[in-house]
Motif scaffolding. Structure first.
Motif, PDB file in Angstrom:
ATOM      1  N   VAL A   1      -5.717 -13.472  -3.614  1.00 30.72           N
ATOM      2  CA  VAL A   1      -5.180 -12.160  -3.980  1.00 30.72           C
ATOM      3  C   VAL A   1      -6.328 -11.155  -3.962  1.00 30.72           C
ATOM      4  O   VAL A   1      -7.405 -11.423  -4.515  1.00 30.72           O
ATOM      5  CB  VAL A   1      -4.548 -12.184  -5.389  1.00 30.72           C
ATOM      6  CG1 VAL A   1      -4.000 -10.804  -5.750  1.00 30.72           C
ATOM      7  CG2 VAL A   1      -3.464 -13.244  -5.484  1.00 30.72           C
TER       8      VAL A   1
ATOM      9  N   ILE B   1      -6.883  -7.127  -5.048  1.00 32.98           N
ATOM     10  CA  ILE B   1      -6.323  -5.909  -5.649  1.00 32.98           C
ATOM     11  C   ILE B   1      -7.373  -4.826  -5.488  1.00 32.98           C
ATOM     12  O   ILE B   1      -8.524  -4.995  -5.908  1.00 32.98           O
ATOM     13  CB  ILE B   1      -5.952  -6.152  -7.121  1.00 32.98           C
ATOM     14  CG1 ILE B   1      -4.804  -7.173  -7.181  1.00 32.98           C
ATOM     15  CG2 ILE B   1      -5.541  -4.842  -7.806  1.00 32.98           C
ATOM     16  CD1 ILE B   1      -4.423  -7.603  -8.573  1.00 32.98           C
TER      17      ILE B   1
ATOM     18  N   LEU C   1      -1.106  -1.014  -9.656  1.00 31.73           N
ATOM     19  CA  LEU C   1      -1.614  -2.345  -9.996  1.00 31.73           C
ATOM     20  C   LEU C   1      -3.124  -2.303 -10.168  1.00 31.73           C
ATOM     21  O   LEU C   1      -3.835  -1.639  -9.400  1.00 31.73           O
ATOM     22  CB  LEU C   1      -1.248  -3.351  -8.897  1.00 31.73           C
ATOM     23  CG  LEU C   1      -1.256  -4.820  -9.307  1.00 31.73           C
ATOM     24  CD1 LEU C   1      -0.255  -5.098 -10.423  1.00 31.73           C
ATOM     25  CD2 LEU C   1      -0.964  -5.712  -8.106  1.00 31.73           C
TER      26      LEU C   1
ATOM     27  N   LEU D   1      -3.749  -8.914 -15.411  1.00 35.30           N
ATOM     28  CA  LEU D   1      -3.043  -8.018 -14.508  1.00 35.30           C
ATOM     29  C   LEU D   1      -2.420  -6.869 -15.303  1.00 35.30           C
ATOM     30  O   LEU D   1      -1.762  -7.097 -16.322  1.00 35.30           O
ATOM     31  CB  LEU D   1      -1.962  -8.784 -13.764  1.00 35.30           C
ATOM     32  CG  LEU D   1      -1.415  -8.141 -12.483  1.00 35.30           C
ATOM     33  CD1 LEU D   1      -2.490  -8.121 -11.402  1.00 35.30           C
ATOM     34  CD2 LEU D   1      -0.193  -8.912 -11.994  1.00 35.30           C
TER      35      LEU D   1
ATOM     36  N   THR E   1       0.751   0.980  -5.342  1.00 37.50           N
ATOM     37  CA  THR E   1       0.034  -0.298  -5.458  1.00 37.50           C
ATOM     38  C   THR E   1      -0.697  -0.610  -4.159  1.00 37.50           C
ATOM     39  O   THR E   1      -0.182  -0.385  -3.070  1.00 37.50           O
ATOM     40  CB  THR E   1       1.030  -1.421  -5.785  1.00 37.50           C
ATOM     41  OG1 THR E   1       1.477  -1.249  -7.122  1.00 37.50           O
ATOM     42  CG2 THR E   1       0.411  -2.797  -5.628  1.00 37.50           C
ATOM     43  N   LYS E   2      -1.906  -1.183  -4.307  1.00 40.42           N
ATOM     44  CA  LYS E   2      -2.709  -1.597  -3.157  1.00 40.42           C
ATOM     45  C   LYS E   2      -3.147  -3.043  -3.401  1.00 40.42           C
ATOM     46  O   LYS E   2      -4.026  -3.302  -4.222  1.00 40.42           O
ATOM     47  CB  LYS E   2      -3.887  -0.658  -2.980  1.00 40.42           C
ATOM     48  CG  LYS E   2      -3.452   0.780  -2.678  1.00 40.42           C
ATOM     49  CD  LYS E   2      -4.566   1.782  -2.896  1.00 40.42           C
ATOM     50  CE  LYS E   2      -4.109   3.184  -2.512  1.00 40.42           C
ATOM     51  NZ  LYS E   2      -2.981   3.665  -3.340  1.00 40.42           N
ATOM     52  N   MET E   3      -2.528  -3.965  -2.687  1.00 40.16           N
ATOM     53  CA  MET E   3      -2.803  -5.388  -2.883  1.00 40.16           C
ATOM     54  C   MET E   3      -2.616  -6.132  -1.570  1.00 40.16           C
ATOM     55  O   MET E   3      -1.757  -5.787  -0.763  1.00 40.16           O
ATOM     56  CB  MET E   3      -1.866  -5.961  -3.957  1.00 40.16           C
ATOM     57  CG  MET E   3      -1.998  -7.479  -4.154  1.00 40.16           C
ATOM     58  SD  MET E   3      -1.124  -8.133  -5.590  1.00 40.16           S
ATOM     59  CE  MET E   3       0.596  -7.790  -5.155  1.00 40.16           C
TER      60      MET E   3
ATOM     61  N   THR F   1      -8.111  -0.015 -10.941  1.00 37.75           N
ATOM     62  CA  THR F   1      -6.672   0.096 -10.733  1.00 37.75           C
ATOM     63  C   THR F   1      -6.367   1.126  -9.656  1.00 37.75           C
ATOM     64  O   THR F   1      -7.230   1.920  -9.257  1.00 37.75           O
ATOM     65  CB  THR F   1      -5.989   0.506 -12.063  1.00 37.75           C
ATOM     66  OG1 THR F   1      -4.591   0.687 -11.847  1.00 37.75           O
ATOM     67  CG2 THR F   1      -6.566   1.805 -12.614  1.00 37.75           C
ATOM     68  N   SER F   2      -5.124   1.126  -9.213  1.00 38.70           N
ATOM     69  CA  SER F   2      -4.654   2.177  -8.306  1.00 38.70           C
ATOM     70  C   SER F   2      -4.181   3.403  -9.074  1.00 38.70           C
ATOM     71  O   SER F   2      -3.914   4.451  -8.477  1.00 38.70           O
ATOM     72  CB  SER F   2      -3.494   1.652  -7.442  1.00 38.70           C
ATOM     73  OG  SER F   2      -2.385   1.294  -8.261  1.00 38.70           O
TER      74      SER F   2
ATOM     75  N   ASN G   1       0.822  -1.203   0.000  1.00 42.53           N
ATOM     76  CA  ASN G   1       0.000   0.000   0.000  1.00 42.53           C
ATOM     77  C   ASN G   1       0.854   1.251   0.000  1.00 42.53           C
ATOM     78  O   ASN G   1       2.096   1.192   0.029  1.00 42.53           O
ATOM     79  CB  ASN G   1      -0.980   0.004   1.178  1.00 42.53           C
ATOM     80  CG  ASN G   1      -2.368   0.476   0.766  1.00 42.53           C
ATOM     81  OD1 ASN G   1      -2.529   1.602   0.313  1.00 42.53           O
ATOM     82  ND2 ASN G   1      -3.353  -0.401   0.902  1.00 42.53           N
TER      83      ASN G   1
ATOM     84  N   LEU H   1       1.641 -12.093 -12.235  1.00 40.28           N
ATOM     85  CA  LEU H   1       1.769 -11.751 -10.819  1.00 40.28           C
ATOM     86  C   LEU H   1       3.186 -12.060 -10.325  1.00 40.28           C
ATOM     87  O   LEU H   1       3.796 -11.255  -9.597  1.00 40.28           O
ATOM     88  CB  LEU H   1       0.739 -12.523  -9.993  1.00 40.28           C
ATOM     89  CG  LEU H   1       0.774 -12.289  -8.480  1.00 40.28           C
ATOM     90  CD1 LEU H   1       0.548 -10.820  -8.137  1.00 40.28           C
ATOM     91  CD2 LEU H   1      -0.257 -13.176  -7.772  1.00 40.28           C
TER      92      LEU H   1
END
Length: 618
Positions: free
Chosen positions: A290, A292, A550, A368, A277-279, A524-525, A216, A337
Motif C-alpha cells: 500500500v 498513501i 486518506l 489510517l 484520496t491518493k493511494m 494526508t491528502s 486519485n 483499510l
C-alpha cells in the motif's frame, strides 16, 4: 462590512454561510498574451483543483487535452501555460486590470458576476481604493523573446536532468517510519537522497507487479502508463476517480488506447465533495503493498513540488486456511483499510478487498485516518475525518506536562471557507482535535502555526508563478476570513535545500516548544477545509463529511517511543534513524508585515518570477 489588515482593506460579504468554498475550476495560468483582455477569475469548481503545469518542456509534449482532465476552463488553463506572459515595460497590462488594491499586495477582484463563493453567495468587489502609481519604466527591463533570465537557483537549474535522473536504483530508505519525500529535479542530487519518484515506487526492485489500483483526484493516463516499467506496462490497472459527466468522458477517452486500464467512479452524493484520496494498491507475485501519498498522477506533481508518501512493507500472503482475524497489525490497519474500501460500495473493489484479507499486514505501525462522504451520528461520528483523528489521539497518545506550550503545526496547499471568525470551526472543533493528547480532561490552548506559501515563496520557486496553480486559495474565500492570515507562517525548507520546491504535501503535527520533539505526525491528502475534515452539525450530534481523503498517523507508542525526535537533516538517511524527517524547517517563520498569502486568481505583475513571467489569471 469592511476590514483593515496588513493585507489591505476589503469589503467583506456579510454572509455567514460557512459551506466549503469553491475554488476556481480553471487554474489561473501564466496567460497567453492574447488573453490579457480578460482577467476575470475562472468559474468556481469544487475542492482543490490541481492542474498539471509544465515547469519546463519535455522533448515531446502530449496534447493539452490529455493533460487537463476536468472542466473546459481547466483545459484552457493548461493551454495558456504553454505561452506565458513575459515581464515587460508595456503599460497595456495595468490599463486592462480590474479594480486593483494599492497597498502593494497586488490583490484584485473581477467585476464578473461569476465570482460566487460558498454555494452562490456573491463577494462584493473592492472599491474606493486609490490606484497604485505604475512603476517607472526604468525599473523594468525589456525581456528579449525566448531569453531566459539568470536563475537564482544556480547555473544548473535550466539544464535538463540526465536521462537516468528518475530511473530506479536501490534507494537508501528509512525503514523506521517509511515516510519519504519525492525526488525534485533542479536540485542538487544530495537533496534527493532517500527520496522516491513514481518510477521508483513501480520499479521491479519493489516486487514483480501483477495488478494495481490507482486512487486519485487528477490523472494523465498516458503519462501514468509510461511510469510503469516496460515489463509491467500492460498489467491491469484500475483507476478510482470522482469525475462526472464531461470530465468522466474525457478521462475515459484518455484511456481508449490502453485496454488494460479500467475505471471505478467514487460516489459523491454530497454537494461540493471531491474524490481527493491518493493511494496505490500494488499486488505482486511476492505479496501486496500500500502507498498513501499526496501527489496527483500528473507529471507536474512529481518533478518540482514537495510531496510526501508512506510506503508499506511488502505484505506476504497468509497461509491457506488462516482465520479472518489473521494478519492484523497492532494499529488495526488491515481492519481500517478494509472498512475504507468498503465505504465506496463499488463492485470493482470487491476483488481487492478479498486480496487484502488474504495477506499479512501485521508489520504496519501507522494508523489510517480517512474521510468518506456522509452524515454520521453516534459511534459512527468517530470513524472519519477529524473526529477519527481525535479518537486516535485520545486512545494512543499520553498527556504531556506543560502541553499548553506544545504548538500545533498544520501545513497544506489549499484552504477552504471557515467562517467569519475563528470560532466557527478552526479554533473550535478542529483545534480541539489537534490539541487532544491522551485521556486528559484538561483542554489546552497552545499556539497554532499554519504553513502556507507567500506570494514571494511562489514567485522565487523552481516553477515560478505556475507553482501557484496547485495552491488554490481564492480571493473570494480569502477576503471573508482575513482573521485566518494572522496564523500564517512561511514555507521554509532551507536546511533541506527544498525551499524552492513548492509544497503540495499536507502534514499536521504537535511539536515541543523548542521544536526538537513531536507528540505525533500525520501525512494526508486533506487540506485545511471542512469538506476534507468534516464539520459538526445539529448541536454537535452529527458530523458531515463531503470528500474522500486518506492519510496515515504516526504516534510514538506504536514505535516504542515516548516522542519522536526531529531529524535535523532528513537527507542523511539511515535505516536505523530514530529521528522523524519533518519536511520543512522548525521553528516556523511567521509572516512579516510585507508578506501576503498566495491567492491564485488575481494577477501578479509587479515582479517577474524565476522564468521571467508574470501571473495573469485567464
Amino acid at each position: 462590512m469592511s476590514q483593515d489588515s496588513q493585507h489591505g482593506k476589503w469589503t467583506v460579504s456579510d454572509s455567514d454561510d460557512d459551506d466549503e468554498a469553491l475554488p476556481s475550476s480553471g487554474t489561473p495560468a501564466v496567460s497567453n498574451p492574447s488573453s490579457r483582455q480578460s482577467l476575470s477569475p475562472p468559474r468556481p469548481k469544487l475542492e482543490p483543483v490541481e492542474v498539471p503545469v509544465e515547469a519546463k518542456p519535455e522533448p515531446s509534449k502530449p496534447p493539452v487535452s490529455s493533460l487537463a482532465i476536468g472542466s473546459e476552463a481547466r483545459q484552457l488553463a493548461a493551454k495558456n501555460q504553454l505561452k506565458p506572459v513575459k515581464y515587460e515595460t508595456s503599460p497595456s497590462l495595468a490599463g486592462k486590470r480590474k479594480k486593483e488594491v494599492s497597498d502593494g499586495s497586488g490583490w484584485a477582484l473581477s467585476d464578473s458576476d461569476d465570482d460566487d463563493d460558498d454555494g452562490g453567495v456573491k463577494s462584493k468587489s473592492v472599491s474606493n481604493l486609490p490606484k497604485k502609481a505604475p512603476l517607472s519604466p526604468k525599473a523594468k527591463k525589456v525581456k528579449v523573446e525566448n531569453e531566459r533570465p539568470p536563475s537564482p537557483h544556480g547555473r544548473l537549474y535550466y539544464i535538463d536532468e540526465p536521462e537516468d535522473f528518475f530511473e530506479s536504483s536501490v534507494p537508501r530508505l528509512n525503514d523506521t517510519f517509511r515516510f519519504y519525500l519525492n525526488k525534485v529535479t533542479g536540485l542538487d542530487r544530495k537533496y534527493n537522497t532517500g527520496a522516491l519518484h513514481i518510477r521508483d515506487i513501480l520499479s521491479p526492485l519493489f516486487g514483480t507487479l501483477k495488478e494495481s489500483v490507482q486512487f486519485n483526484y487528477c490523472f494523465d493516463i498516458a503519462w501514468m502508463v509510461q511510469q510503469y516499467p516496460s515489463e509491467f506496462r500492460d498489467r491491469p490497472v484500475l483507476i478510482v476517480h470522482g469525475d462526472k459527466r464531461e470530465a468522466k468522458a474525457r478521462l475515459v477517452q484518455q484511456a481508449q488506447h490502453f485496454p488494460h486500464v479500467r475505471f471505478c467512479q467514487a460516489k459523491l452524493d454530497i454537494a461540493f465533495g471531491t474524490h481527493h484520496t491518493k493511494m496505490m494498491l500494488l499486488w505482486y507475485e511476492e505479496g501486496f503493498r500500500v502507498i498513501i501519498l499526496t501527489s496527483n498522477l500528473i507529471r507536474a506533481d512529481w518533478y518540482q513540488k514537495t510531496q510526501g508518501m508512506w510506503m508499506s512493507p511488502l505484505f506476504p500472503r497468509l497461509p491457506e486456511g488462516s482465520s479472518a482475524s489473521a494478519g492484523e497489525s497492532p494499529t488495526f490497519f488491515k481492519r481500517d483499510l478494509l472498512e475504507y474500501l468498503a465505504s465506496y460500495r463499488a463492485p470493482e473493489l470487491e476483488q481487492w478487498i478479498q486480496r487484502i484479507k488474504e495477506h499479512d499486514l501485521s508489520e504496519t505501525r501507522v494508523y489510517l485516518v480517512g474521510s468518506t462522504p456522509g452524515r454520521y451520528v453516534g459511534p459512527d461520528m468517530e470513524r472519519w475525518g477529524h473526529l477519527r483523528l481525535r479518537k486516535l489521539l485520545y486512545d494512543h497518545t499520553d498527556p504531556i506536562p506543560g502541553d499548553e506550550k506544545w504548538p500545533v503545526i498544520g501545513q497544506f496547499s489549499s484552504i477552504g471557507s471557515m467562517g467569519l471568525d475563528k470560532t466557527k470551526w478552526l479554533a473550535g472543533e478542529f483545534q480541539r482535535t489537534m490539541t487532544t493528547l491522551g485521556k486528559s480532561s484538561h483542554r489546552s490552548d497552545p499556539p497554532m502555526h499554519l504553513l502556507y506559501p507567500s506570494v514571494e515563496d511562489v514567485r522565487t520557486s523552481l516553477e515560478g508563478y505556475p507553482a501557484g496553480g496547485s495552491l488554490p486559495y481564492s480571493i473570494q474565500t480569502a477576503q471573508k476570513q482575513l482573521w485566518l492570515h494572522s496564523y500564517f507562517h512561511r514555507w521554509k525548507a532551507n536546511t533541506t535545500g527544498r525551499s524552492h520546491a513548492m509544497p503540495h504535501i499536507k502534514t499536521y503535527m504537535r511539536a515541543s516548544p523548542d521544536f526538537t520533539q513531536l507528540a505525533w505526525f500525520l501525512v494526508t491528502s486533506a487540506n485545511l477545509s471542512k469538506a476534507a475534515w468534516g464539520a459538526l452539525e445539529k448541536n454537535n450530534t452529527q458530523v458531515m463529511v463531503r470528500s474522500y481523503e486518506l492519510g496515515v498517523l504516526f504516534v510514538p507508542s506504536a514505535f516504542n517511543m515516548v516522542s519522536f525526535p526531529v531529524h535535523k537533516n532528513p537527507f542523511l538517511v539511515s535505516s536505523s534513524s530514530s529521528g522523524f524527517p519533518v519536511p520543512f524547517d522548525l521553528p516556523p517563520t511567521c509572516y512579516s508585515p510585507k508578506d501576503q498569502p498566495w491567492i491564485w486568481n488575481i494577477p501578479y505583475s509587479q515582479a517577474p518570477d524565476t522564468h521571467g513571467n508574470i501571473w495573469v489569471p485567464s
